[in-house]
Enzyme design. Structure first.
Site, PDB file in Angstrom:
ATOM      1  N   LYS A  22      -1.535 -13.532   4.669  1.00 55.18           N
ATOM      2  CA  LYS A  22      -1.897 -12.284   5.367  1.00 55.18           C
ATOM      3  C   LYS A  22      -2.568 -11.300   4.413  1.00 55.18           C
ATOM      4  O   LYS A  22      -3.639 -10.760   4.710  1.00 55.18           O
ATOM      5  CB  LYS A  22      -0.633 -11.630   5.943  1.00 55.18           C
ATOM      6  CG  LYS A  22      -0.864 -10.205   6.428  1.00 55.18           C
ATOM      7  CD  LYS A  22       0.404  -9.560   6.950  1.00 55.18           C
ATOM      8  CE  LYS A  22       1.211  -8.807   5.948  1.00 55.18           C
ATOM      9  NZ  LYS A  22       0.818  -7.428   5.669  1.00 55.18           N
ATOM     10  N   ASN A  23      -1.935 -11.054   3.269  1.00 55.41           N
ATOM     11  CA  ASN A  23      -2.442  -9.975   2.419  1.00 55.41           C
ATOM     12  C   ASN A  23      -3.738 -10.353   1.697  1.00 55.41           C
ATOM     13  O   ASN A  23      -4.442  -9.477   1.204  1.00 55.41           O
ATOM     14  CB  ASN A  23      -1.357  -9.495   1.451  1.00 55.41           C
ATOM     15  CG  ASN A  23      -0.276  -8.713   2.207  1.00 55.41           C
ATOM     16  OD1 ASN A  23      -0.510  -8.265   3.343  1.00 55.41           O
ATOM     17  ND2 ASN A  23       0.892  -8.568   1.609  1.00 55.41           N
ATOM     18  N   CYS A 117       3.145  -0.570   8.623  1.00 51.28           N
ATOM     19  CA  CYS A 117       4.583  -0.492   8.377  1.00 51.28           C
ATOM     20  C   CYS A 117       4.901   0.714   7.503  1.00 51.28           C
ATOM     21  O   CYS A 117       4.477   0.784   6.350  1.00 51.28           O
ATOM     22  CB  CYS A 117       5.066  -1.777   7.693  1.00 51.28           C
ATOM     23  SG  CYS A 117       5.078  -3.199   8.795  1.00 51.28           S
ATOM     24  N   ARG A 122       3.777   5.955   1.464  1.00 46.72           N
ATOM     25  CA  ARG A 122       2.819   5.022   0.852  1.00 46.72           C
ATOM     26  C   ARG A 122       1.524   5.777   0.512  1.00 46.72           C
ATOM     27  O   ARG A 122       0.525   5.691   1.228  1.00 46.72           O
ATOM     28  CB  ARG A 122       2.564   3.839   1.792  1.00 46.72           C
ATOM     29  CG  ARG A 122       3.852   3.065   2.065  1.00 46.72           C
ATOM     30  CD  ARG A 122       3.655   1.906   3.010  1.00 46.72           C
ATOM     31  NE  ARG A 122       3.027   0.757   2.373  1.00 46.72           N
ATOM     32  CZ  ARG A 122       2.721  -0.374   3.026  1.00 46.72           C
ATOM     33  NH1 ARG A 122       2.972  -0.484   4.315  1.00 46.72           N
ATOM     34  NH2 ARG A 122       2.146  -1.373   2.388  1.00 46.72           N
ATOM     35  N   ASP A 307       8.440  -7.819  -0.831  1.00 46.51           N
ATOM     36  CA  ASP A 307       8.290  -8.332   0.536  1.00 46.51           C
ATOM     37  C   ASP A 307       9.295  -9.440   0.857  1.00 46.51           C
ATOM     38  O   ASP A 307       9.315  -9.954   1.981  1.00 46.51           O
ATOM     39  CB  ASP A 307       6.854  -8.846   0.768  1.00 46.51           C
ATOM     40  CG  ASP A 307       5.858  -7.703   0.795  1.00 46.51           C
ATOM     41  OD1 ASP A 307       6.279  -6.547   0.968  1.00 46.51           O
ATOM     42  OD2 ASP A 307       4.653  -7.963   0.631  1.00 46.51           O
ATOM     43  N   ARG A 400       2.746  -9.004  13.345  1.00 46.37           N
ATOM     44  CA  ARG A 400       1.681  -8.561  12.437  1.00 46.37           C
ATOM     45  C   ARG A 400       1.389  -9.600  11.363  1.00 46.37           C
ATOM     46  O   ARG A 400       0.292  -9.658  10.845  1.00 46.37           O
ATOM     47  CB  ARG A 400       2.180  -7.369  11.607  1.00 46.37           C
ATOM     48  CG  ARG A 400       1.975  -6.035  12.148  1.00 46.37           C
ATOM     49  CD  ARG A 400       2.615  -5.074  11.137  1.00 46.37           C
ATOM     50  NE  ARG A 400       2.879  -3.815  11.756  1.00 46.37           N
ATOM     51  CZ  ARG A 400       1.940  -2.925  12.023  1.00 46.37           C
ATOM     52  NH1 ARG A 400       0.710  -3.139  11.668  1.00 46.37           N
ATOM     53  NH2 ARG A 400       2.247  -1.808  12.626  1.00 46.37           N
TER      54      ARG A 400
END
Ligand code: EPU
Length: 421
Positions: A22-23, A117, A122, A307, A400
Site C-alpha cells: 500500500k505505502n 487515519c 500528523r 504499523d 483502506r
C-alpha cells in the site's frame, strides 16, 4: 455500515499470497505525474486508498486503464491540472504526495490538506521545509498548501530532516527529480517503500542513489519516460497474517514476501513462540504451543514497525507473563484499539509511550470498533483468536489497506464474513 462477523477460536492453515505494498503504491501512483509517457505498474493492490488516488488522477486528466487484475497503465502526459479535487484529497493521507509530484512537474500546486487515519497528530512541517529548501514559496493555511517557485526559482538543495519522516522523504524525492541540480536528503527514511519509489523513478529515467540509507541523492533530469514496474510485496500485510497465525495458532505459508523486509517482525514473533521458516520469497509460520511474553519498541525501519504495533499487542495479550510494548513513532496510537481489546478480555495498562500487556488465558468475542487501519487489523486478529462471535465495525478503515481480507482469511480456514447492514 458494513462490518465483519468473526466466529473465532479456529487455527489458520494453508497459503496466503501477499498483495503489493500500500505505502509504495500510494507514492508510485502520484509519481506517474512526473513521467512523460505511459507507466505500466504491476502488483497494484486493489484497496480503497489506491482507488481514491486513481480517481484523483483521473479527474486531473490522467489516462488510466487496468488491462488486467492488479495492473494499472497510467499516462499523465496531458495532465494540466495543479489543483486536485479537494474532497477526494481529504479522504486519504497519502494524497499529500500530489504536492511534491505537482511541484516537480509544474513548479506549482494547490492541494487540500489530507485526511486519512488520524491516530495521532500528523504534522507536515518537514515536507514544507523540504519544499522551501528546493526554492518553493509556500502558502500553508488550515485548508490547503499552495506551492509556487520562489524568487530564485526551483533548484536542488541539501536538506537535513529533523526526523526520518517517510512522507517528507517521499515528497522531496518526488519534487526533486525534475528540478535542476543535486538534492541531498539527510536523515532520510529507509523504509522498503522509499527504496521502491526510488527504483520506480530510476526505471523511468531519474537519477536517485542511496535510497535505503540515511542519505539520498537526487540529480535532477530533464524528463522521465514511461516504462514497466512491479510494486514490492506489502511488509505490513504479511506481518499482519503472521501475527494472526501467532495469535490464533496454525500453520501458514505466507507467499510473495521479501523475507529481509520481515526480519524485524519475524524475530519478535519467533521470540514469542512462533516457528518461522524463511524461503526465497515466502515464509512459513507455525504456532502450536504457548506464547511467551516479549519486549517490543517500535522504530523506523529496520526497526519493528509502528504499523505492526496493534497486531503484536494482540499476540502479547495471549502470551504468558507481562509484555512491554513501547511506541516511539506515534505516541497516541494505543488509543485506537486498547480499550476495544480490553472489552474482549485483554489486560493492558498504558503509561505514556508504553503499554504493559498482561497475558490472559483467552479472549472472548465482543462488538468492537476499528478506529484506524492497523487498529482494525488487530481487532480482526483478536476476533480470530477469541472464543465466540466478534463484530468489527467501521471496517472502511481496514479496507483502506488490506486487499481481499475476508477472502484471504476464509481461504485459511477463518470463519469471517462481511455483513452489509
Ligand atoms: N513528523 C513530523 N513532521 C513531519 C512529518 C512527520 O513531526 O513533517 C513526525 C510524525 O508525527 C511521526 C514521525 O515524524 O511522529 C514519522 O512520521 P512519517 O512522516 O514517517 O509518517 P507518514 O509519512 O505520515 C508513513 C506511513 C504510515 C506509517 C508511518 C511510519 C504512508 C502513506 N504512511 O506515514 O503508515 O505509520 O510512515 O512508518 O506511507 C499505515 O500504513 O497504516 C500508516 C499509517
Amino acid at each position: 455500515m458494513a462490518r465483519y462477523e468473526i466466529h473465532g477460536g479456529k487455527p489458520l492453515n494453508g497459503t496466503v499470497t501477499i498483495s503489493g505494498a500500500k505505502n509504495a503504491a500510494v507514492a508510485i501512483l502520484p509519481a506517474a505525474l512526473l513521467v512523460s509517457g505511459k507507466c505500466r505498474i504491476e502488483n497494484v493492490p486493489n484497496i480503497s486508498d489506491v482507488r481514491i488516488l486513481m480517481s484523483i488522477l483521473d479527474r486531473m486528466g490522467a489516462k488510466i486503464v487496468s488491462p488486467e487484475r492488479n495492473v494499472v497503465e497510467i499516462d499523465c502526459s496531458e495532465v494540466q491540472c495543479t489543483e486536485p479535487d479537494a474532497d477526494l484529497v481529504k479522504k486519504m493521507r497519502a494524497s499529500y504526495y500530489l504536492m511534491g509530484a505537482l511541484l516537480g512537474r509544474f513548479g506549482k500546486a494547490h492541494v487540500a490538506l489530507p485526511g486519512g487515519c488520524n491516530f495521532a497528530s500528523r504534522p507536515i512541517d518537514q515536507h514544507i521545509k523540504g519544499f522551501e529548501a528546493l526554492g518553493a514559496a509556500v502558502d500553508e493555511t488550515e485548508e490547503y498548501v499552495a506551492l509556487e517557485p520562489g524568487e530564485d526559482g526551483l533548484h536542488g538543495q541539501r536538506i537535513c530532516l529533523d526526523m526520518a519522516s517517510v512522507g517528507a522523504t517521499v515528497n522531496i524525492m518526488l519534487a526533486a527529480c525534475l528540478i535542476p541540480g543535486q538534492t541531498i536528503i539527510e536523515t532520510a527514511a529507509k523504509e522498503p517503500h522509499i527504496v521502491d519509489l526510488a527504483n520506480f523513478l530510476n526505471t523511468m529515467g531519474a537519477r536517485i542513489s542511496g535510497a535505503g540509507t540515511d542519505t539520498i541523492k537526487i540529480r535532477g533530469v530533464n524528463s522521465l519516460q514511461g516504462g514497466t514496474y512491479a510494486i514490492i510485496p506489502d511488509q505490513i500485510e504479511a506481518g499482519t497474517y503472521m501475527a494472526a497465525v501467532t495469535a490464533a495458532g496454525g500453520n501458514v505459508l505466507v507467499q510473495n514476501v521479501i523475507p529481509k523486509h520481515m526480519d524485524c517482525i519475524t524475530s519478535k514473533l519467533a521470540e514469542m513462540g512462533a516457528k518461522v521458516i524463511n524461503y526465497d520469497d515466502s515464509i512459513r509460520i507455525i504456532r502450536n504451543g504457548p506464547l511467551r511474553k516479549a519486549v517490543v519498541k517500535t522504530r523506523p525501519y529496520p526497526g519493528f514497525p509502528t504499523d505492526m504495533q496493534a497486531q503484536v499487542c494482540v499476540c502479547m495479550a495471549l502470551a504468558n507473563g507481562v509484555s512491554r510494548l513501547t511506541e516511539s513513532v506515534y505516541e497516541t496510537r494505543f488509543f485506537g484499539y486498547c480499550t476495544e481489546l480490553e472489552s474482549m478480555g485483554a489486560s493492558i495498562k498504558i503509561n505514556g509511550k508504553t503499554a504493559m500487556v498482561t497475558g490472559v488465558e483467552g479472549l472472548h468475542g465482543a462488538t468492537v470498533c476499528a478506529h484506524d487501519l492497523r487498529a482494525g487489523a488487530a481487532l480482526v486478529i483478536a476476533g480470530l483468536a477469541a472464543e465466540g462471535v466478534t463484530y468489527v465495525e467501521h471496517i472502511h478503515f481496514i479496507e483502506r489497506g488490506y486487499e481481499h481480507l475476508v477472502r484471504k482469511m476464509t481461504a485459511l480456514g477463518a470463519d469471517i464474513r462481511r455483513i452489509e447492514d
